[in-house]
Structure formats: C-alpha cells, structure tokens
Write an enzyme that holds these catalytic residues in place. Structure first.
Site, short mmCIF file in Angstrom:
data_model
loop_
_atom_site.label_atom_id
_atom_site.label_comp_id
_atom_site.label_asym_id
_atom_site.label_seq_id
_atom_site.Cartn_x
_atom_site.Cartn_y
_atom_site.Cartn_z
N ASP A 19 -6.48 -3.13 5.75
CA ASP A 19 -5.20 -2.74 5.16
C ASP A 19 -5.24 -2.83 3.63
OD1 ASP A 19 -4.25 -2.53 7.69
OD2 ASP A 19 -3.16 -4.43 7.68
N HIS A 24 -11.87 -13.40 -1.05
CA HIS A 24 -10.58 -13.32 -0.37
C HIS A 24 -10.59 -14.06 0.96
CE1 HIS A 24 -9.20 -11.17 -3.66
NE2 HIS A 24 -8.17 -10.59 -3.07
N GLU A 32 -0.25 0.84 13.77
CA GLU A 32 -0.12 -0.61 13.63
C GLU A 32 1.31 -0.99 14.05
OE1 GLU A 32 -1.31 -2.68 10.13
OE2 GLU A 32 -3.37 -1.90 10.17
#
Ligand code: FAD
Length: 515
Positions: free
Chosen positions: A156, A95, A267
């Site tokens: 996340d 990723h 956040e």
C-alpha cells in the site's frame, strides 16, 4: 581510509545512553578495501525504525559503494568465525516495527546507498525490471512508467525497499490476482552469510532463491532483483462502499476475488466508533448520491468499507464504466454509501505518501507504531471479528484496521513465507499510532490490546499466522513455521551457518565461542 576510533556518546530517546564504539571492531574492519565507506560515528539513525520502540546501536554502518562492498564485509565477518560476536543487518528503508533491521553492536548495511545497481527496464513480450535490493519501490515505479510499464503486485505504501518487502512478502489489493510481490520475482542476486555473491532463480540455486523470498533476511542480502512487469494503466476508478453487516461484506469480498472479470485491486477496512470520517472522504471522493450520503448516519454501528479499483485508459473508459456498474450491481453494500474518484495510476499507488506528508507536518509520523498484522483463516474470520471489533477494540481511532481476503493458490509454498492452511485467508492489519503528546498511556494500551487479540486467537484455537512476525523465543518461531521449521533451520545452516545475518529478527542467535 580514515577510521574514527575514539569513543563517542549518543543520545537515545531523551535519556543518555553511553555508546562506546568498539575499537576492536573498527580496527578489524580497517583491513577491508571497499568502494564506499564505513562509519563508526553517526550510527544512531541505524538504530531507529518506523515502529519507534526499539533502539539497538550498531558498532558501524556500511554505506556500500558497490555490491562487492557488501560481499567483502559479510565475508570478513564470516572469516572472523564464531570467536566474534559481530552480526550484519541489511537496512532497507528502516520501516520495520520492532528493530528487525537493527544489529546490536554489529554492522548495519545501508542498502539505500548501494551504488552500481541502477534500475534497468527490459521491454519485450515478458517485460521485467532489474533493480537494486536497496531501491525504493516508488523509484522503480517511476522508472518503469517511462517505458509504459509497471510491476504487478504492490504494497500500500511505496517508500519501502525491494529487499525489505521481498524479505516479508509484499501484500496489497492486487495480491488476490498476482500473488504477493514474492510471487512476481524472476531472479535475485544475493550475498549469503558466507559472503558469497550468487545469482538465483527457479532454475539456478533454486533453494536459495525460495529461501530468500519471505526469508526475513536470514539467508542473504538481496543486492538485485528481477521483477515481472505489465503494461501500466493510465487511470484508476477508485471506489468505496460501506456495509454494516460483516457477513455480507466478507462474502462480497470473497465473491469479487473469485471472479475472472473483476476489479484490479480489492481491499477493505473496519470503522469502529469514528465520527467525521465520511466527511474527510468528501475532499477526494464523490458520493454518488450526495444528499443521501450526507444524511447517512452510522448510528454507532461498526462499518466495513470495501475498497476497489478498476484501471482504465481514455479509449476504454466507457466499457470499463459498464463493467464497474455490472460488478457493483452484484454487491450488497448500503446503497447511499457509494463513493467514487478517478485518479492517475501513480497517484493511486502512491496514495499513502500523501498521508505521510500530512502526518509528518503535524509531527505524527515519527511516533511509536505498535502495529499487529495477522493472517486469519477464512473459516474463523467471523469469530475473530465478533470478538475483536467493538469488544477488544472499542474504536478505530488509533489508526486504520485493514481487512481483506487473499488466496493461497497465488502463493508459492517453496518460499519461506508462512500463511494459514486454508485456500482463503484474511489479512487483518491493526495499524495503530501511539503519539505520546496526545496520551501518555496510548502505547501501553495499544500493546495490551494486541496481546488480548493474540490471546483470544490462542484460546479460540484460531490457527492464524502473524505477518511481519515478531517473536522473541525460538519455541515461538518454531510454532510460527510449524512443519516448515526444519527446512527453514536447514537453509539457515547452509546459507548463514554462523548466524550473522538479520539478528534483529531474533530467530537465531550467533553463538560466540569464548577463547
Ligand atoms: P527494513 O525495515 O529496512 O528491513 C526489514 C527486514 O528485511 C530486516 O530484517 C532487514 O534486515 C531485511 N532486509 C532489508 N533489506 C534487505 C535486503 N536487501 N536483503 C535481505 N534482507 C533485507 N507490507 C506489506 O506487505 N504491504 C503493505 O501494504 C505494507 N504497507 C506498509 C506501510 C507502511 C507505512 C509501513 C511502515 C510498512 C508497510 N509494510 C507493508 C511493511 C513493510 O513491507 C515491511 O516493514 C518492510 O520490511 C519494510 O521495508 P524496508 O525497506 O523499510 O525494510
């Protein structure tokens, strides 16, 4: 073991690129006795990543059947000495954004296939989990939840590997309290660039331990990690409120992270010129005042969403409600914009996966992702916002823009991670997608916008740091590390002296001695 020595061809991005497996590489690796297997064909997957912009084909992919396979392979390449140009990249879940887990003509180690390192949860007063460096965080979480436990600090998105996030930092809305994931590791098992297998911790081989945490894969391949756990909450109150005033938004965020009794996750994100977003929320969030919320009109203003959660169980739900009320009463959001939801802890932590499934079904996941992640010092965040939101970036239609504060005191400056030199700094993450189906120029435009943001920081003298840094020249890396560079380069010389590991980070280049 049978090896495929023949030449083969792979298709890259619609254009035909001849990839010729180097027969020298294959025959040199033939002497290796391993539990898993090496593949010399079928390597194109190892030349892809989430960024979807870089394609560097390896010569071979190792599917390690054991930790010793990883050590034997790196040791073999090390023993080939500087006469060989072979490099080795650990690939977690791939990723990365710009080929950081790729190895041009080298060997990619598929860490997800690593066997022999099963996840093991240890209960007790200070619980922890031992997990493979190639384990996905979602699978580690599922195993821990069986024991009523969970890691403390998150990203996340959980479909990332332990080794991949620990090589960066691992940041999410819990980091203000627990620090990044690299602040929550007790011990690592590592294969160094010489092929040695070492255990390390704050007490044992401490220099290697801290080097590897946030070390961009430069010092060793993490084969196992021991991670701190806490009792897992059952449920989460998930809250979103909106601001139109940036100063109030960030002051409230900073106030919340400074409190002892506060939310469990904090956040925020920026909404520029987007219509219909609040309607989307209504499928999963309940507005506290539905009538007022439906009448809410942003009037073209830039909005800032503060996102928070509070954990609870059935037996403390009432007290937690009161705590939430008390905290919300301290905030200065637009009153009609309070949205709430209650979900299980697992559902909350794995929330981005829901979006992944939707995007995949529309063919919008495997598209270029020209992301830019910056850590901006608190004293300059307003200058940054004033110039970037609405001016450099006319809208936030290409993807979310996260913005939330972190605190330096929760980071350990012995690790390799680099952060700004202020107690509070902000993660500002521009998470753009650039599907070519909608607009052929979208990638180019997003990359230019990123450049303009970086140029602005330079011209305005904002001493920011890139998170998931991407540089191509060593001078830029030196500037990134600043006075930490000497130590970073020294550690490289000790643990990977031939510059074999993680070549896709483009920090050090293997010098090849011609014979
Ligand atoms: P890879 O891309 O496979 O590898 C990354 C780097 O680490 C490479 O250099 C590789 O060689 C090296 N590496 C991989 N495994 C090992 C190992 N075992 N030992 C040593 N080196 C290794 N980050 C955050 O901090 N917070 C977030 O909230 C967050 N959200 C994200 C959401 C999405 C959808 C995506 C795509 C990324 C997100 N990230 C986030 C970034 C992510 O943490 C990094 O990109 C991470 O590197 C990805 O892990 P991976 O397993 O895919 O690593």
């Amino acid at each position: 073991m049978h090896y495929f020595l023949e030449l083969f061809v792979v298709l890259v991005l619609g254009s035909v690129a001849m990839h010729v497996s180097d027969p020298g590489v294959a025959s040199s690796l033939e002497s290796l006795r391993i539990d898993g297997n090496l593949s010399f064909h079928d390597v194109s997957l190892a030349a892809r990543d989430f960024g979807n912009r870089y394609r560097l084909l390896p010569s071979a992919v190792l599917h390690p059947g054991s930790v010793s396979d990883v050590a034997a392979t790196v040791r073999h390449v090390f023993r080939m000495g500087s006469g060989s140009k072979l490099t080795v990249a650990a690939r977690g879940h791939g990723h990365s954004l710009q080929g950081q887990a790729q190895a041009d003509g080298g060997i990619v180690v598929r860490m997800e296939n690593l066997r022999g390192c099963e996840t093991k949860v240890h209960d007790g007063e200070q619980p922890y989990v031992d997990a493979s460096g190639g384990a996905l965080w979602i699978n580690v979480l599922l195993e821990c939840l069986k024991h009523g436990l969970a890691p403390k600090s998150w990203t996340d998105y959980l479909h990332l590997t332990i080794g991949g996030t620990l090589s960066n930092a691992g940041i999410s809305g819990q980091a203000f309290r627990h620090g990044p994931q690299i602040s929550n590791v007790h011990q690592l098992e590592i294969v160094t660039g010489k092929g040695e297998l070492l255990n390390c911790s704050a007490e044992e081989n401490a220099d290697l331990f801290y080097a590897a945490l946030g070390g961009l894969g430069q010092f060793g391949i993490i084969t196992r990690a021991r991670i701190a756990l806490e009792p897992a909450p059952k449920m989460v109150k998930w809250i979103r409120v909106l601001y139109s005033d940036f100063a109030s938004f960030t002051e409230d965020q900073e106030m919340l992270i400074s409190l002892k009794e506060t939310f469990d996750y904090i956040e925020g994100f920026v909404i520029i010129n987007r219509t219909g977003l609040l309607n989307n929320w209504r499928s999963s969030f309940n507005p506290q005042n539905p009538v007022q919320a439906s009448e809410f009109d942003s009037d073209g203003r830039i909005l800032f969403c503060l996102e928070m959660t509070k954990n609870f169980d059935q037996d403390n739900a009432e007290i937690v409600n009161q705590q939430v009320e008390a905290l919300l009463s301290k905030l200065r959001y637009i009153p009609s914009t309070l949205f709430q939801s209650e979900v299980s802890y697992l559902e909350f932590l794995d929330r981005v996966h829901v979006s992944e499934v939707k995007l995949r079904s529309k063919g919008l996941w495997e598209v270029p992702h020209p992301w830019l992640n910056l850590l901006i010092p608190r004293t300059r965040i307003r200058d940054f916002a004033a110039q970037v939101f609405g001016k450099i970036l006319p809208d936030s239609n290409n993807g979310p823009i996260l913005l939330y504060p972190l605190n330096k005191s929760k980071w350990d400056n012995r690790t390799s991670a680099v952060i700004p030199d202020e107690e509070i700094f902000y993660l500002v993450a521009f998470l753009s997608s650039a599907p070519s189906s909608s607009d052929h120029d979208s990638l180019d435009r997003a990359l230019k916008q990123n450049d303009r943001i970086l140029d602005f920081c330079k011209q305005a003298g904002i001493r920011m740091k890139q998170y998931l840094p991407y540089y191509t020249m060593q001078e830029e890396w030196r500037a990134h590390f600043g006075d930490r560079w000497e130590d970073f380069a020294r550690r490289k010389g000790v643990y990977d002296p031939l510059y074999i590991l993680a070549p896709g980070q483009r920090i050090f280049q293997k010098a090849v001695r011609s014979s």
